[in-house]
Scaffold this active site. Structure first.
Site, short mmCIF file in Angstrom:
data_model
loop_
_atom_site.label_atom_id
_atom_site.label_comp_id
_atom_site.label_asym_id
_atom_site.label_seq_id
_atom_site.Cartn_x
_atom_site.Cartn_y
_atom_site.Cartn_z
N LYS A 79 130.57 69.84 86.88
CA LYS A 79 129.66 69.23 88.29
C LYS A 79 128.34 69.76 88.86
O LYS A 79 127.33 68.82 87.83
CB LYS A 79 130.17 69.47 89.91
CG LYS A 79 131.87 68.74 89.76
CD LYS A 79 132.48 68.51 90.76
CE LYS A 79 134.35 68.24 90.85
NZ LYS A 79 134.91 67.80 91.96
N GLN A 123 135.29 71.67 97.05
CA GLN A 123 136.34 71.46 95.43
C GLN A 123 137.75 71.58 96.44
O GLN A 123 138.27 72.99 96.98
CB GLN A 123 136.19 72.94 94.67
CG GLN A 123 136.52 72.95 93.27
CD GLN A 123 136.46 71.26 92.86
OE1 GLN A 123 136.03 70.67 92.73
NE2 GLN A 123 138.15 70.75 91.83
N ASP A 146 132.66 62.65 98.00
CA ASP A 146 134.29 62.90 97.20
C ASP A 146 134.33 61.49 97.53
O ASP A 146 135.53 61.16 97.43
CB ASP A 146 135.02 63.53 97.34
CG ASP A 146 134.91 64.82 96.54
OD1 ASP A 146 134.69 64.52 95.52
OD2 ASP A 146 134.57 66.18 97.24
N1 GUN Z 1 140.31 69.10 93.25
C1 GUN Z 1 140.39 67.88 92.10
N2 GUN Z 1 140.02 66.25 91.75
C2 GUN Z 1 138.59 66.67 93.00
C3 GUN Z 1 137.70 65.74 93.32
O1 GUN Z 1 137.16 64.29 92.49
N3 GUN Z 1 136.59 66.37 94.75
C4 GUN Z 1 137.31 67.57 94.92
N4 GUN Z 1 136.15 67.75 95.89
N5 GUN Z 1 138.09 68.29 94.37
C5 GUN Z 1 138.64 68.12 93.80
#
Ligand code: GUN
Length: 325
Positions: A79, A123, A146
């Site tokens: 990311k 996350q 998100d």
């Molecule tokens: N863990 C697995 N996929 C995601 C996601 O799309 N966003 C976040 N914040 N954590 C994750």
């Protein structure tokens, strides 16, 4: 010769793909990595333009990473790398897995109040002693890139413009850019998670004439308690199968209608015979690509697109705030 004649005809993509398969061609691979690259390029251009023309500061994204989970660390790294590529300022705040829920909520509150931060992501998963729902609801809905805040989920379910969870957006974008028709088609979503399966089903079944346009499909949402004989009953009739379960080889060739589009959202790390590890999805790729019309690979399918969609959401957050220097 026959092949050449066929591709020069103006058949619909789905129809010509059916014929090519009947003469021995495998499914068309939907290259998520390539499409994500195109989207990031478009975003980079749009962000540059937005910053220069409006005297805005660059969009900014803060990731909170709790603990040492190697997969989470990797995802956050991807990311941050993507943010750099498109011109988004990003930073990661790392916290010990022993952090208290209150301390984490305080940090989120601080970031909510920080005018230099447009997007916040925590996350997931968070450690067991921390409530995931509380954490998701602590993020200011206007910074919730998100799309996990309960207000934003409600907006999605009401077809009102919002931050759509990135994986659901990624699948929709892959379908659109690959020109896969969903209007009135049968779509099966395997997996009902609040962050992936549910938002995907919401977008897929909704009316396209809304503020948040839907894809007008007839959607069946299957899950761990769908009996196998029922699952195959639904998938065999599906024009599009989307699997997001984390069950390796859940989707086999005998479950797929010839010519169907198969989108694999699963990510599971398995050990190979030589003691190394590799990432696989929910779909038995080798088998299914011989039957399907379109298929996404793992890795290189939905994963990179999810990251690109996070960048899109972050830019959306920055624009909504219209913060100028
Ligand atoms: N863990 C697995 N996929 C995601 C996601 O799309 N966003 C976040 N914040 N954590 C994750």
């Amino acid at each position: 010769m026959l092949y050449k004649k066929l591709i020069t005809c103006t058949f619909s993509r789905q129809f010509s793909s059916d014929i090519l398969r009947s003469i021995g061609k495998a499914a068309e691979i939907i290259d998520g990595k390539k499409i994500a690259g195109e989207i990031k390029k478009e975003l980079k251009r749009d962000i540059e333009e937005w910053v220069q023309n409006n005297n805005n500061r660059a969009p900014s994204l803060v990731a909170i990473l709790v603990g040492e989970d190697p997969a989470s660390k990797k995802y956050v790294q991807f990311k941050m790398q993507a943010a750099k590529e498109v011109g988004i300022n990003s930073s990661t705040i790392k916290l010990e897995s022993s952090v208290s829920e209150n301390d984490l909520l305080d940090l989120i509150d601080k970031l909510n109040k920080d005018d230099n931060c447009d997007g916040i992501l925590v996350q997931l998963p968070v450690p067991d002693h921390v409530s995931e729902r509380k954490v998701c609801n602590a993020v200011d809905p206007r910074k919730d890139v998100d799309g996990f805040h309960i207000h934003n989920i409600g907006r999605l379910c009401s077809n009102v413009e919002t931050f759509v969870p990135c994986t659901a957006l990624a699948v929709v974008e892959l379908l659109k850019r690959s020109k896969i028709d969903t209007f009135g088609k049968n779509v099966v979503v395997c997996g009902r998670s609040k962050n992936v399966g549910l938002p995907m089903a919401m977008l897929l079944h909704s009316d396209y004439r809304n503020e948040l346009p839907g894809l007008e499909a007839t959607v069946t949402l299957c899950h761990r308690n769908t009996p196998p004989e029922e699952l195959i009953h639904f998938t065999k009739r599906a024009d599009v199968i989307i699997s997001a379960t984390g069950v390796v080889n859940l989707i086999r060739a005998n479950m797929v209608k010839p010519g169907a589009c198969v989108i694999d959202v699963g990510i599971t790390r398995i050990e190979t015979e030589d003691g190394k590890t590799k990432i696989v999805g929910d779909v038995d790729f080798e088998e299914v690509e011989k039957v399907a019309g379109y298929i996404t690979p793992v890795p290189g399918g939905v994963g990179p697109m999810t990251v690109a969609m996070l960048m899109k959401n972050t830019f959306q957050a920055a624009k909504a705030f219209k913060v100028t220097t």
